[in-house]
Design an enzyme around this catalytic site. Structure first.
Site, mmCIF file in Angstrom:
data_model
loop_
_atom_site.group_PDB
_atom_site.id
_atom_site.type_symbol
_atom_site.label_atom_id
_atom_site.label_comp_id
_atom_site.label_asym_id
_atom_site.label_seq_id
_atom_site.Cartn_x
_atom_site.Cartn_y
_atom_site.Cartn_z
ATOM 1 N N HIS A 221 3.846 -13.771 -23.271
ATOM 2 C CA HIS A 221 3.851 -13.884 -21.819
ATOM 3 C C HIS A 221 2.880 -12.923 -21.146
ATOM 4 O O HIS A 221 2.644 -13.026 -19.943
ATOM 5 C CB HIS A 221 5.285 -13.749 -21.288
ATOM 6 N N SER A 225 -0.284 -18.839 -23.196
ATOM 7 C CA SER A 225 -0.529 -19.628 -24.391
ATOM 8 C C SER A 225 -2.004 -19.930 -24.547
ATOM 9 O O SER A 225 -2.718 -20.121 -23.561
ATOM 10 C CB SER A 225 0.239 -20.953 -24.311
ATOM 11 N N LYS A 249 8.932 -31.305 -22.177
ATOM 12 C CA LYS A 249 8.211 -31.603 -23.421
ATOM 13 C C LYS A 249 8.870 -30.919 -24.620
ATOM 14 O O LYS A 249 9.013 -31.526 -25.689
ATOM 15 C CB LYS A 249 6.751 -31.153 -23.291
ATOM 16 N N ASP A 250 9.295 -29.646 -24.440
ATOM 17 C CA ASP A 250 10.004 -28.958 -25.520
ATOM 18 C C ASP A 250 11.321 -29.653 -25.841
ATOM 19 O O ASP A 250 11.740 -29.716 -27.003
ATOM 20 C CB ASP A 250 10.270 -27.491 -25.153
ATOM 21 N N GLU A 293 12.891 -21.703 -54.040
ATOM 22 C CA GLU A 293 12.938 -22.741 -53.010
ATOM 23 C C GLU A 293 11.515 -23.198 -52.688
ATOM 24 O O GLU A 293 10.554 -22.440 -52.874
ATOM 25 C CB GLU A 293 13.592 -22.174 -51.746
#
Lengths: 412, 260
Positions: A221, A225, A249-250, A293
């Site tokens: 922040h 972005s 959108k998220d 894994e």
């Protein structure tokens, strides 16, 4: 909405009520508004930018289900396996919460790798976002330790022998190796003490991850972005407020991810549950095929491709450490691979090599896999140490768009 | 732009491929004949258990297998989920004696089991189990259908696969028997099932094949007791999420309509 009819009242008049009282003393409401509602975000973020939100939500799910599992878990060599079986069978909905937790570990790592790839591909590590990149890599390392420690806890055959292999790898460090192995395991082989330590390590790291995520988001922040074009927004036309644009959108990204998550939890649990780990740990019986894994397989592939044991350990740890240098290895001022044809091809090869190394790890670098593994290891390091620094020289006469909104109108 | 998209897709597909590849990675130790595939009601993403077969399978387990094989993770109360009432479960539990602490003189005593008790182990420890069974401890059956390479198909094949050994066969140790589906085509367990060995209360003819099929179903149920609940809940969750995805997609498109 008592003051609905008094819109022209001065600001002081509106600042009454509990929310305003709180905000004047601890500005959480205005901070939330500033950082998650009005927060300006580039308007052109693609689906790969969903994974930050996805990772946050999966982390919270992991903590919630993890606390539940910890309450019902016994961290002793004699009791661990039975307590996990009891969670699966007798504790109401225990099977569901455990399945979510186990699936969540795989999904988290998968999302993390995509998130990391996105950062590399679009140059999100470049100035002024170096701290964002570095905190992210610290998170990657912490999450890997957490995942490994968590995998040991059910104390099945793979848990035990996975811990054994890791212990032997640590043991290969010259000088401090044997001491460090003993420090982590509390003995020469995994046992009661190691299980207790891994349990505490797993829990402590999990919450520490939450804290570092806070730092990571704070760093985000500060700079805002990056975006698929890799250029800074030129003006208000290039950005949209976070809410409702990126909240919606998220939300879509989260629901689609949840669908995939649910498909694994409910219909394909074998994808994440290793059958061999439903056998209790038996120090006297080595399984035919010890394999970590899937999310550790590329690093396991590096470990096994390098001829020397300590060299293999150095290379697989180095594969992570080299990422910390990326902001300074990359000399190009252009961020996005979209405008860097050479780098873009290199990134494609890097992804191919990373996946290839996973398969090499699965096949224990035997026969042809050994050769493939060595080629991939060489490429992996050459990508970061040679090709990345040199790629800037191939980029001449590249014209970047002036602004995001204009580029959008001209391009797609 | 399009190149980037292709790259992304390739990356995701690669991840998925390595995931899928790992799920059937278990190597099977020792050469054996390939077990023929059986049709099981619990197979596939929507599979469910035939509870009457599970109950008959429990009868086989209780009357035959439990003499040698433990099922440590199960409690008697867990049997309620195969369609029994709590009274029936309590009655089953009460037929078993479990350690009950000590009496006033400090001597260990036993008591009748309750639904909260775990299945009684047939042997005191693995050494005793091995000593009583030709040197090989019978494996615990709590998760056998999951951990036994080849799964239910192979369990069924082993149970019904005992036959005359080929002339060249020599047992590797005392008590070993020929079985083409066992690891190394040899098993320390003598043929456990024969026609009419179990009494079925529902009148089903107790042939060897029927007993083997029922007990395999029971073992699969024990290995994944919540399979049916998982599938049912999964359908509800997926349908809910699909509906939600459509709504959120419409919402997102509407929110973004003034941007593009």
């Amino acid at each position: 909405m008592t003051d609905a009819g008094s819109r022209d009242m001065p600001d002081e008049q509106e600042k009454t009520g509990v929310v305003a009282w709180l905000d004047a003393r601890l500005p959480v409401v205005s901070a939330f508004r500033r950082e998650y509602v009005d927060y300006r975000t580039p308007r052109n973020l693609n689906g790969l930018w969903n994974f930050g939100a996805i990772l946050t939500v999966v982390l919270l799910v992991m903590l919630a289900t993890g606390i539940f599992l910890a309450i019902n878990y016994t961290p002793t060599a004699a009791g661990a396996f039975a307590s996990v079986e009891a969670i699966e069978r007798q504790v109401p909905s225990g099977w569901l919460l455990r399945s979510i937790h186990v699936t969540g570990a795989s999904m988290f790592l998968a999302a993390l790798y995509i998130h990391l790839f996105r950062g590399l591909y679009y140059g999100s590590y470049k100035a002024p976002r170096e701290m964002l990149w570095l905190t992210g890599l610290v998170l990657l390392a912490m999450v890997m330790f957490t995942a490994f420690a968590g995998y040991v806890l059910p104390w099945g055959q793979m848990s035990y022998w996975g811990a054994d292999v890791a212990g032997k790898a640590v043991d290969a460090i010259p000088g401090v190796g044997p001491w460090l192995e003993h420090f982590l395991q509390g003995a020469d082989a995994p046992g009661d003490v190691s299980l207790h330590r891994f349990f505490i390590l797993h829990m402590v790291l999990a919450f520490a991850v939450l804290g570092v995520v806070g730092v990571h988001v704070a760093a985000l922040h500060v700079t805002g972005s990056n975006n698929p074009l890799g250029i800074e927004p030129a003006g208000p036309r290039d950005t949209v407020p976070f809410h409702p644009y990126y909240t919606s959108k998220d939300a879509l990204g989260l629901v689609l991810f949840a669908l995939l998550f649910a498909a694994v939890v409910f219909f394909l649990p074998n994808v994440v549950f290793e059958a061999e780990n439903f056998r209790p740990a038996n120090p006297l019986h080595t399984p035919a095929d010890i394999e970590p894994e899937w999310y550790f397989l590329p690093f396991y592939g590096i470990l096994q491709s390098v001829p020397s044991k300590f060299g293999g350990l150095l290379a697989s740890v180095g594969a992570i450490l080299v990422l910390f240098l990326v902001p300074w290895l990359d000399r190009s001022p252009i961020r996005s691979a979209r405008f860097r044809p050479f780098y873009r091809v290199c990134m494609g090869l890097l992804v191919v090599c990373f996946i290839l190394l996973g398969f090499v790890g699965r096949h224990h670098a035997q026969g042809g896999w050994m050769i493939a593994g060595r080629v991939a290891v060489v490429y992996y390091f050459a990508h970061f140490l040679v090709l990345l620094p040199l790629s800037a020289r191939t980029e001449r006469g590249i014209v970047l768009p002036d602004g995001i909104a204009d580029a959008g109108r001209r391009g797609a | 732009m399009r190149g980037g998209m292709r790259l992304r897709l390739g990356f995701l597909l690669g991840l998925l491929a390595s995931l899928a590849d790992i799920s059937h990675a278990m190597a099977q130790a020792g050469p054996h004949d390939r077990p023929p595939h059986q049709v099981w009601s619990f197979e596939g993403p929507l599979g469910r258990f035939d509870l009457s077969a599970v109950q008959r399978g429990y009868a086989v387990y209780a009357q035959v297998c439990s003499a040698c094989h433990g099922m440590k993770s199960m409690t008697y109360g867990d049997l309620a989920a195969m369609g029994l009432t709590m009274e029936q479960v309590s009655r089953i539990a009460a037929t078993q004696q479990v350690p009950g602490g000590v009496d006033a003189q400090g001597d260990p005593v036993t008591r009748a089991a309750t639904p909260a008790d775990h299945f009684r182990d047939p042997f005191a420890n693995p050494e005793a189990a091995a000593a009583a069974n030709n040197g090989v401890a019978p494996p615990d059956q709590s998760r056998l259908a999951l951990v036994y390479p080849g799964g239910p198909d192979r369990i069924y094949a082993v149970l019904t696969g005992y036959r005359e050994p080929p002339a060249a066969y020599r047992p590797s140790h005392a008590g070993a028997v020929y079985n083409p589906y066992a690891s190394g085509r040899e098993i320390a367990m003598p043929p456990p099932l024969r026609d009419g060995q179990v009494v079925y209360t529902d009148g089903t003819p107790a042939t060897t094949a029927q007993e083997a099929r029922d007990v395999t179903t029971f073992l699969a149920w024990v290995a994944q007791p919540h399979l049916e609940a998982r599938h049912r809940l999964g359908m509800q969750v997926v349908l809910y999420l699909l509906f939600l995805a459509v709504l959120v997609f419409l919402l997102k498109r509407r929110v973004w309509s003034d941007v593009h």
